[in-house]
Motif scaffolding. Sequence first.
Motif, PDB file in Angstrom:
ATOM      1  N   GLU A 113       0.822  -1.204   0.000  1.00 23.01           N
ATOM      2  CA  GLU A 113       0.000   0.000   0.000  1.00 23.01           C
ATOM      3  C   GLU A 113       0.861   1.261   0.000  1.00 23.01           C
ATOM      4  O   GLU A 113       0.380   2.349  -0.304  1.00 23.01           O
ATOM      5  CB  GLU A 113      -0.909   0.011   1.241  1.00 23.01           C
ATOM      6  CG  GLU A 113      -1.994  -1.058   1.247  1.00 23.01           C
ATOM      7  CD  GLU A 113      -3.041  -0.837   0.167  1.00 23.01           C
ATOM      8  OE1 GLU A 113      -3.388   0.329  -0.090  1.00 23.01           O
ATOM      9  OE2 GLU A 113      -3.474  -1.830  -0.439  1.00 23.01           O
ATOM     10  N   SER A 150      -5.769   1.389 -11.550  1.00 19.30           N
ATOM     11  CA  SER A 150      -5.945   1.075 -10.128  1.00 19.30           C
ATOM     12  C   SER A 150      -4.829   0.187  -9.577  1.00 19.30           C
ATOM     13  O   SER A 150      -4.757  -0.046  -8.368  1.00 19.30           O
ATOM     14  CB  SER A 150      -7.293   0.400  -9.902  1.00 19.30           C
ATOM     15  OG  SER A 150      -7.381  -0.812 -10.628  1.00 19.30           O
ATOM     16  N   LYS A 151      -3.946  -0.302 -10.442  1.00 16.08           N
ATOM     17  CA  LYS A 151      -2.871  -1.191  -9.991  1.00 16.08           C
ATOM     18  C   LYS A 151      -1.716  -0.399  -9.390  1.00 16.08           C
ATOM     19  O   LYS A 151      -1.374   0.682  -9.864  1.00 16.08           O
ATOM     20  CB  LYS A 151      -2.347  -2.036 -11.159  1.00 16.08           C
ATOM     21  CG  LYS A 151      -3.196  -3.242 -11.498  1.00 16.08           C
ATOM     22  CD  LYS A 151      -2.410  -4.203 -12.386  1.00 16.08           C
ATOM     23  CE  LYS A 151      -3.135  -5.517 -12.560  1.00 16.08           C
ATOM     24  NZ  LYS A 151      -2.332  -6.504 -13.309  1.00 16.08           N
ATOM     25  N   SER A 209      -7.659 -12.251  -4.701  1.00 13.56           N
ATOM     26  CA  SER A 209      -7.994 -10.905  -5.158  1.00 13.56           C
ATOM     27  C   SER A 209      -7.229  -9.896  -4.316  1.00 13.56           C
ATOM     28  O   SER A 209      -6.798 -10.186  -3.196  1.00 13.56           O
ATOM     29  CB  SER A 209      -9.496 -10.647  -5.062  1.00 13.56           C
ATOM     30  OG  SER A 209      -9.939 -10.771  -3.721  1.00 13.56           O
ATOM     31  N   TYR A 210      -7.035  -8.706  -4.879  1.00  4.86           N
ATOM     32  CA  TYR A 210      -6.423  -7.577  -4.183  1.00  4.86           C
ATOM     33  C   TYR A 210      -7.374  -6.406  -4.288  1.00  4.86           C
ATOM     34  O   TYR A 210      -7.566  -5.843  -5.359  1.00  4.86           O
ATOM     35  CB  TYR A 210      -5.060  -7.230  -4.797  1.00  4.86           C
ATOM     36  CG  TYR A 210      -4.013  -8.289  -4.577  1.00  4.86           C
ATOM     37  CD1 TYR A 210      -3.222  -8.278  -3.441  1.00  4.86           C
ATOM     38  CD2 TYR A 210      -3.842  -9.327  -5.496  1.00  4.86           C
ATOM     39  CE1 TYR A 210      -2.267  -9.252  -3.219  1.00  4.86           C
ATOM     40  CE2 TYR A 210      -2.884 -10.310  -5.279  1.00  4.86           C
ATOM     41  CZ  TYR A 210      -2.104 -10.269  -4.137  1.00  4.86           C
ATOM     42  OH  TYR A 210      -1.160 -11.252  -3.924  1.00  4.86           O
ATOM     43  N   LYS A 211      -8.013  -6.106  -3.154  1.00  4.53           N
ATOM     44  CA  LYS A 211      -9.057  -5.071  -3.127  1.00  4.53           C
ATOM     45  C   LYS A 211     -10.122  -5.430  -4.160  1.00  4.53           C
ATOM     46  O   LYS A 211     -10.755  -6.463  -4.094  1.00  4.53           O
ATOM     47  CB  LYS A 211      -8.447  -3.695  -3.331  1.00  4.53           C
ATOM     48  CG  LYS A 211      -7.725  -3.183  -2.081  1.00  4.53           C
ATOM     49  CD  LYS A 211      -7.509  -1.689  -2.146  1.00  4.53           C
ATOM     50  CE  LYS A 211      -7.012  -1.170  -0.802  1.00  4.53           C
ATOM     51  NZ  LYS A 211      -6.815   0.295  -0.810  1.00  4.53           N
ATOM     52  N   ASP A 212     -10.308  -4.576  -5.167  1.00  5.00           N
ATOM     53  CA  ASP A 212     -11.374  -4.818  -6.138  1.00  5.00           C
ATOM     54  C   ASP A 212     -10.892  -5.602  -7.353  1.00  5.00           C
ATOM     55  O   ASP A 212     -11.648  -5.812  -8.298  1.00  5.00           O
ATOM     56  CB  ASP A 212     -11.970  -3.482  -6.606  1.00  5.00           C
ATOM     57  CG  ASP A 212     -12.613  -2.709  -5.471  1.00  5.00           C
ATOM     58  OD1 ASP A 212     -13.122  -3.367  -4.538  1.00  5.00           O
ATOM     59  OD2 ASP A 212     -12.597  -1.464  -5.501  1.00  5.00           O
ATOM     60  N   ILE A 213      -9.628  -6.008  -7.346  1.00  2.00           N
ATOM     61  CA  ILE A 213      -9.072  -6.716  -8.499  1.00  2.00           C
ATOM     62  C   ILE A 213      -9.054  -8.214  -8.223  1.00  2.00           C
ATOM     63  O   ILE A 213      -8.347  -8.688  -7.329  1.00  2.00           O
ATOM     64  CB  ILE A 213      -7.643  -6.221  -8.807  1.00  2.00           C
ATOM     65  CG1 ILE A 213      -7.650  -4.715  -9.082  1.00  2.00           C
ATOM     66  CG2 ILE A 213      -7.069  -6.981  -9.997  1.00  2.00           C
ATOM     67  CD1 ILE A 213      -6.270  -4.131  -9.286  1.00  2.00           C
ATOM     68  N   LYS A 214      -9.854  -8.967  -8.967  1.00  2.08           N
ATOM     69  CA  LYS A 214      -9.890 -10.417  -8.817  1.00  2.08           C
ATOM     70  C   LYS A 214      -8.869 -11.031  -9.763  1.00  2.08           C
ATOM     71  O   LYS A 214      -8.878 -10.770 -10.966  1.00  2.08           O
ATOM     72  CB  LYS A 214     -11.290 -10.950  -9.126  1.00  2.08           C
ATOM     73  CG  LYS A 214     -11.428 -12.458  -8.932  1.00  2.08           C
ATOM     74  CD  LYS A 214     -12.846 -12.931  -9.178  1.00  2.08           C
ATOM     75  CE  LYS A 214     -13.758 -12.502  -8.039  1.00  2.08           C
ATOM     76  NZ  LYS A 214     -15.104 -13.137  -8.176  1.00  2.08           N
ATOM     77  N   THR A 247      -0.135   3.984  -7.109  1.00  2.65           N
ATOM     78  CA  THR A 247      -0.854   3.349  -8.208  1.00  2.65           C
ATOM     79  C   THR A 247      -0.456   4.025  -9.514  1.00  2.65           C
ATOM     80  O   THR A 247       0.115   5.119  -9.524  1.00  2.65           O
ATOM     81  CB  THR A 247      -2.372   3.471  -8.027  1.00  2.65           C
ATOM     82  OG1 THR A 247      -2.729   4.870  -8.094  1.00  2.65           O
ATOM     83  CG2 THR A 247      -2.826   2.888  -6.705  1.00  2.65           C
ATOM     84  N   SER A 279     -10.324 -17.200  -9.836  1.00  7.12           N
ATOM     85  CA  SER A 279     -11.618 -17.645  -9.327  1.00  7.12           C
ATOM     86  C   SER A 279     -11.715 -19.149  -9.520  1.00  7.12           C
ATOM     87  O   SER A 279     -11.691 -19.648 -10.657  1.00  7.12           O
ATOM     88  CB  SER A 279     -12.756 -16.931 -10.073  1.00  7.12           C
ATOM     89  OG  SER A 279     -14.016 -17.356  -9.593  1.00  7.12           O
TER      90      SER A 279
END
Length: 482
Positions: free
Chosen positions: A114, A147-148, A274-279, A118, A282
């Motif tokens: 973090e 967002s990465k 996943s990382y936050k909103d990035i999947k 980004t 699956s």
Amino acid sequence: MCRDCIVRMKAAQPRIFGMDFPKGVDWEIKEGEQWCVLGKNGSGKTLLADLLSGRYAVGRGEINYLFWNEDIKQKYAWSYPTEAIKKVSFESAYLLSDYKNMYYQQRFHALENETTPTVEELLMEVKDDETYLAWLCEKLHLDVLLSKRLIMLSSGELRRLLIFLALISRPKLVIFDNPFIGLDVQMREELEDFFEELASFQNMIFLVPAKNEIPRVVNRFLLAEGLCFRVIETPEEFKEAKANLNFRAELPIPLLEDKVESDYLFRMKNINVSYKDIKVFSNLTWEVRRGEKWALLGRNGSGKSTLLSLLAADNPKGYALDLEIFGRKRGSGESIWDIKKHIGYISSEMHLYFREDQPCLKIVASGLFDTIGLFRSCSEEQNELAMKWMKLLSIDYLKDRSFLKISGGEQRLVLLARTMVKNPNLLILDEPLHGLDIYHKSLARMLIEQYSEQTGKSLIYVTHKKEEIPNCVEKVFELQKL
């Protein structure tokens, strides 16, 4: 200089002790020319580019620059070229992040990564014509990367960002070192088209080690051979020697016997990452048995690096997944070193973290201890083993050279020797032939094939070029981008 000439080198030499060009460099670059500097690993391409772009001062001879200045509406002589000439290379990533003060596993730790910016935060500082920026973003597909975090970019994604950042300053000349490294087939084709559009207003130089890496847009050629340079009419004048694939190398005997009791090297079942909103994954299921040879395929951003990080015990998310490595459930008391001692691993992302100014022999020997750089003394026997692997890859001449002062292709060969030095049970090779000339590609492939012939050895080979997959590979696992 003639009116349409923008750069002229006359008997130019870099001011670096022991790194003279035997004949100096005579080279003239004119408006509208798109050059390819073609040469084998270690032939001097990178050194020439660094001299031309102002990274190294001129020791003897001269370099003259004459670029158009929009403010005064005429050509202007530049005495120092760093603002007018940009270079896009693997090493360019060091300007974005301080990899020396980060560690490789940090990219997979949610809390610790973090602290890195980004892509969107980086681009917020960019000020330029909005139409031009939008065009660059569209051509390089940067919208899906916004967002990465920088530390989480794959090698192909990082390459696209570096090209964007080089072009936003509107340089007079751009040097691309191995322009297609890390790019999947579709992105390479799109970049080819992009270069052709760019050529209408941009002068470019491409540094490549093999004829099949020359971009379509190129119309002029400079041949690099043994730190000497000459203009050639066609790339056919460059003679590409392949290694004799009938040659049988005697692989060095490892110093320690490496035993794996389980029939399965790893098994994963229905894993989700996943990382936050990035999947990333699956319900992913995969298993590899001892002795199997696999190709791992997938487009840029499909999750190959994340998957490999789970297998190599670099990703802490593995503790919470249904993941078994070398017969033990992840998190059942094993250390990461218990896992890594069975694995040899090379990737472009890992390459970024080798920032120790150490002799290449030490870098190779560090593979015996699974460290990034060598921080302990080696025995004579360990040094001899490292030298044997360097000789097998024809890079023993680099043993005393600083890893940070050799070309990117030579660094790749050093890291490949480091990966194989302990002759591990599992070899994980992520784009191992990146930036190599035809001879060294042939040599590396031969050694990979011979490694795989040993009883019980397993291989996971990652590439975007299916023609580079070793003949020993019998199974394919392909990731789909979510």
